[in-house]
Every structure is written in structure tokens, then in C-alpha cells.
Scaffold this active site. Sequence first.
Site, mmCIF file in Angstrom:
data_model
loop_
_atom_site.group_PDB
_atom_site.id
_atom_site.type_symbol
_atom_site.label_atom_id
_atom_site.label_comp_id
_atom_site.label_asym_id
_atom_site.label_seq_id
_atom_site.Cartn_x
_atom_site.Cartn_y
_atom_site.Cartn_z
ATOM 1 N N HIS B 41 31.281 -20.694 66.171
ATOM 2 C CA HIS B 41 30.322 -20.882 64.948
ATOM 3 C C HIS B 41 30.943 -22.032 64.281
ATOM 4 C CE1 HIS B 41 28.956 -16.500 64.835
ATOM 5 N NE2 HIS B 41 28.567 -17.029 65.910
ATOM 6 N N THR B 42 30.175 -22.673 63.555
ATOM 7 C CA THR B 42 30.757 -23.686 62.854
ATOM 8 C C THR B 42 31.543 -23.266 61.586
ATOM 9 O OG1 THR B 42 28.779 -25.176 63.221
ATOM 10 C CG2 THR B 42 30.133 -25.785 61.527
ATOM 11 N N GLN B 43 32.808 -23.351 61.746
ATOM 12 C CA GLN B 43 33.647 -22.810 60.610
ATOM 13 C C GLN B 43 34.143 -24.004 59.682
ATOM 14 O OE1 GLN B 43 34.107 -19.818 60.051
ATOM 15 N NE2 GLN B 43 33.214 -18.820 62.066
ATOM 16 N N ASN B 145 27.039 -17.860 60.720
ATOM 17 C CA ASN B 145 26.859 -19.134 61.643
ATOM 18 C C ASN B 145 26.221 -20.223 60.759
ATOM 19 O OD1 ASN B 145 25.622 -19.952 64.958
ATOM 20 N ND2 ASN B 145 27.191 -20.804 63.709
#
Lengths: 256, 265, 204
Positions: B41-43, B145
Site C-alpha cells: 500500500h502507498t505508505q 490504501n
Amino acid sequence: MSHYTRTQSQQHPTQRQFNPYTENGGTILAIAGADFSVIAGDTRQSEGYSIQTRYAPKVFKLTDKAVLAVNGFAADGNMFVKKVKQRLEWYRHAHSKDMPLRSIARLIQTMLYAQRFFPYYVYNILGGIEEDGTGAVYSFDPVGSYEREACRAAGSAQSLVQPFLDNQIYFKNQTPVLGTSHPTHLPLRHVVQLVIDSFTSATERHIEVGDGVELYIILARGRGTQGLDSFKDVQELTPHAEGERLFVLRRELKKD
Amino acid sequence: MDHFPTNWGKPRDEAVDVYSTYPLHSRPRNQVDTFAEGVQHTQQPIVTGTSVLAIKYKDGVMMAADTLASYGSLARFKDISRLHPVGDYTVIGAGGDMSDFQHIQGILDDLIVEEFNEADGNALGPSEIFEVMSQVMYARRSKFNPLWNSLLIGGFKDGKSFLAYVDLLGTTYQSPSIATGYGAYIAIPLLRKVVDGREKDVTEEQARHILEECMKVLYYRDARSLNKYQIAKITKDGIEITDGLSSKTEWAFAESIRGYGAQNQ
Amino acid sequence: MQYNGGSIVAMVGKNCVAIASDLRLGNQALTIATDFEKVFPITDRIYLGMAGLATDVLTLRERFRFRVNMYSIKEEREIEPKTLAQLVSSTLYERRFGPYFIEPIIAGLTDSSKGSQPFIASADLIGCLNFAKDFVVVGTAEDKLLGVAEGLWEPDLEPEDLFETISQTLLNAVDRDAFSGWGAVVHVITPDKVITRTLKGRMD
């Protein structure tokens, strides 16, 4: 025999976790009268020290006799209101009538509790007219605990406003003159004035409260508009005078 | 032969079930999804855009953003358009992660095609695009996410201006003047002074002038900015997005400040 | 600040001031005493209140008594409220990097020979002064006190009306605070007398 171990694959590197919540400030407030209900909220939306907008409504009309105020994380609030409205529309199509207030209250508790492990970060106050014609206020916590009350403040200035309301609505710490008693319900004009004063006070001492206040006033079936006439620019939202009547009253607050 | 059909096609865990004798109901399941760690996921944002500014004015909405996509402190891509037209009435401007923004452009372009194919005489306006985007952004944050962006959606349709904000949390609002990123701190005070309460009177020249002024101030003060920016204008005549513009800047003063200009004293 | 609990408020009236505190002393959530006064007379027309860590309240009471006495001996006159405020401020700032955990409130009347004026002030725990013209609050019910006071207070209240206003403000604020309450003391300072009353509130 080989060992079954989970070491490698289960040890995740610790990551900075994405925080799906924020606080958007503001305060909401509702007071129930004998045959009316007043629900109000300021219109400022902020994040940290930034004012995002000076007009973002926190109070929403659900039906002709139910109004919902939401405060906390604005994105959750808007989504929650949207879903409540959708459920009320389904009810209308199924039963050819508006959902009664106490049922809306129970619906809200169920919807909030459904998200018990990923809650809507929102404090809700529901105001309106009960089926028996009395004014009612229901207040909720983010996971659905609720109760019916005569008055409730929530949001960032709750701690400033609620004790003032205890004093002025419930007459806490005041002893009536011998042989008399405190009124159980206050007249509409008085209540509206108290609500406006509460927001003016909160604006003075809380940085997240200000810009404007929006008051929704719901009158029980057959009740006249007495008490409202002394206020300027009251706008009626219901198209006809039979049935419950809904009004909005907007006032500017300080913008600093 | 494995006599338990539910096991067919699945690897046997020899650590637990050496002779394949486990009864059906308590068959050991693979405890971990081998590919779970492959799904990311885009962290955090990687290639990022900085502020976007937008205001309402007499004839519609005007929006500005520079053309820089940074990789950390590196000015990586210097000609990336962060203002994207959607249909005939809307422009969407983005700060934050640029790959997420390009994904959003894909979603919106598909949406416009789908709507066009309906051929029902209706076209999506800015308020509809905003509604879609707010739902997409909120849905993604709810799945943990997020699309790591702050978006401005501006447009003009049926004689009405529209300007709104959506971000990675699904937070939304509308206002006569909005800015994302450092613009929210640096440009907003300048924009509000000119625009708020006067959005029906501000002329195109005034609107363009204040946006250029703000882009210049941001270029001076925002280390992740570039003196090459675009201005989009959305009016009854449709969308107009300029090529790269730049402000005239003044650096002579730096010479006289020790630690700022050349070190010659 | 939340260890012992307690709240104080002071208000300006017409030629008078009032200062009031609750009476609770707690150990975290456990109530230890219900007769713990936090407001002390400094002269016969100046009162000093301190909310916060009880041990520091007692220490500083003695410290301020000492310093005010030294002041009177040196100057051969009574201290003025604004001077006391500065004295309190500098005493607290001496401990800038290891502070006393108290927030003080000063309420009093200025020298009567120069036409006694009402005076109130408060400070934070390191002595940052706040000279307000209306009311000042400190303690664990600070936010509640501010909200109620902002709603109830008005300018130029006579002593009896000021008493009612400050009492209602305090009582209703501490009733919404878990760390304050158990009754209150109110002092109304007028040019010719100080009216001190002990109030019973919600004793829970």
C-alpha cells in the site's frame, strides 16, 4: 522431522502506519423544548491551525422532523450523514412515511456500532420531534452509545458550553424561590438566544469555533411560530404549515 | 493419493502432516499468504508535486500549479503537468504523489469515455467529478490504501463556478479560494484578501495577477517549487491551460546577505 | 497539574473583586480532603490563589509570605497588587527549567488613598502574566470555567451580584470536572470589607 517455524515470513519490518483520521474542529449543540427542538453547529472547518473553509455545514436536515448534527472527522461525518439519509430513503420507499425520530436514533446506534472496530470518528446529536409531539434530543458517542436528553453540546468546545447549559437549561446549582419551581422546558425565544450566546462565548475562547453558526429549529405539528418572530432572517424549509415545520437561522460569528 | 478433494492442488505442510493423514475438517491451512508481502500500500509519497492554488473569479475558476515532480529533495521531473482537464468543464489539480495522480487521471479519463458512450445528452460537470473523486479518495483511505494526494477540483458549468478540495483522507470542502501544501500557509492569506467575498467582482486580469504573485512568493519560499508553472482558466468558453510560465524574480538582495548569496566577505 | 486537582477563578466587579476556589484535594482520582483551601490573604485587600501540585501550593504560600513580609519591611508600606503579580511572576521564573507546578491568580484592590481600583491577574507555571479586565481562571476546570464565565459575567457588577456570578461560574464548572469540586470558598473584596463565604456544592 523438520521444525515448523514461522520466524522469517512472519517478522514484518515495522512501518510507519497511515493514520486514517484527523480532527476538523467545530462544535455542535442541541436543546429540546416541550414542543420544539433546536439543533445548531458552527460552520468553520479546520485542520491544525489552518482554517480550511468558513462555511462547511455540520447540521443536516434528515426529514421534516429530524435534524442531525455531526462533529469530529469531517470526511467520516459526511459519509455517515450520506448513509443515514440513504437508509431513511429506503424506509420511505418501503413504508410510505418518514421514519419516527426514536427509530432514527436506534438506526444511528446500529450503524455506528456496525463500525465498532473501525469507527466513524464522529460525535452525533440528533434533534427533532417525537411521535407524541414532544421535542427531543438524542446524543451519541462514536461507537453508538446513546441517550435521550434535553440538551447536549459536543465537539471541541463541549467543555466550555456544557456546564453553561447545565446552569441555564437544567438550572443546576440554582435554588428556586420558596414555593416555586424551575420550569422543565424553556420558551423557544429564550432557547434560541441561549444557543447563539453559547456559540458567541465559545468563539471568544476557542480557536476552532467561529465564522458562522447555523441553527435548525423544528416546531411540533400545530405549534405556531411564537418565539421565532423576534428573530430576523429566519428561513422556512418546509413547504407547508401543516405537519412539523423546519426553520434555519444563520448568524455570523467572529472570524479570527 | 490424497483422498481429501479439498486438499487437491494445495501444497502439503510436511511439518504438520508428514503422511497426509489429516482429516478433512482440520486440514492445516497455509497460515500465511505467500504473496501478502508483495502487495504494498502507498505508505508514503515518492515522486511528489507541491502546492496547487485556485480561486473563483467573475467569469469562472482559475487554478495554478508548477510543473515540478520532486524525488525527495531532488528536482526529478521538471515538465510534469499537474493540472489535468476532465471533460469540457473541469480541471483537476494535484499535489502529493504523482503516480497516484496519474492513476487518478486514468480513472477520470475512463469515466469521461463511459459517460460519453451513454450518449444521453448529459455531460459530467465539476460537481459530479468532485463527488466521484471524494468517494474514490474516501474509499481508498477506508481500505488503508490511500491515494496520497491533495486535489483541487475547479470548473464552470451552467453559469456556475465550482471549486472544491479533496485529500487522501477523504476530507472535503469548498471555498472561494483554496490552496494545498505550502500554499495553504503562504498563498491563502494573500488569496483570501483579494478574493473572499468579492469572487463575483474579481476580473480575469486581477485573478491572473494574484495567482502569479502567489506562485512567485511560493517559488521564493518553497524549496520544492519551480519557476515554471501553468495557469488553468475554466469559464463559459471552456478550459484553457497555459504552457509553462515563469515569474520575473529578483535575487540581487541575496548578495548583501551573508550566508545567502556568494561568500565574498 | 492533574495530580491533586483544583480550580480557581477571579472576577472584576464595580469597585470590587472576587476570587473563589474549590475545596477538593485529591491523589489522582481518589479524594483525600474536602477542606483544602487554595486562596490565601496576602494583605487585607489582596488575595493570592494557587492551583496545581498541593505541596508546591503550601511551599509557595510560605515563600510568598516571606517575600511579601520582606517587601513590607524594606518599603515600610503594603504591597500593591500589580507589584505582587510581578513578584509572583519572577519567583516562578526563577525556576524556569524546573518549575513549581502551580498556576497563580492574584485578586485585589489597589491602594485606597489613590482611589482603590479592582485588579486581577493570572500566570502560568513559569510566571507568564495575564492582566485581564474581566475574569481569570486556572486549574483542572480551566476550560469549563472559561466557558461559563464568558456566558455569565458582565461589567460593573455590585458585590452581591459579583458573588452570585462567581459562585455560579465556579460551581457549574467544577461539577463537570472530575478533579475539582466538593464545595467552594468565595472571597468578595470591597474597599471596606472582605466577604468570605463557604459554599456547599455537589458533594461528589
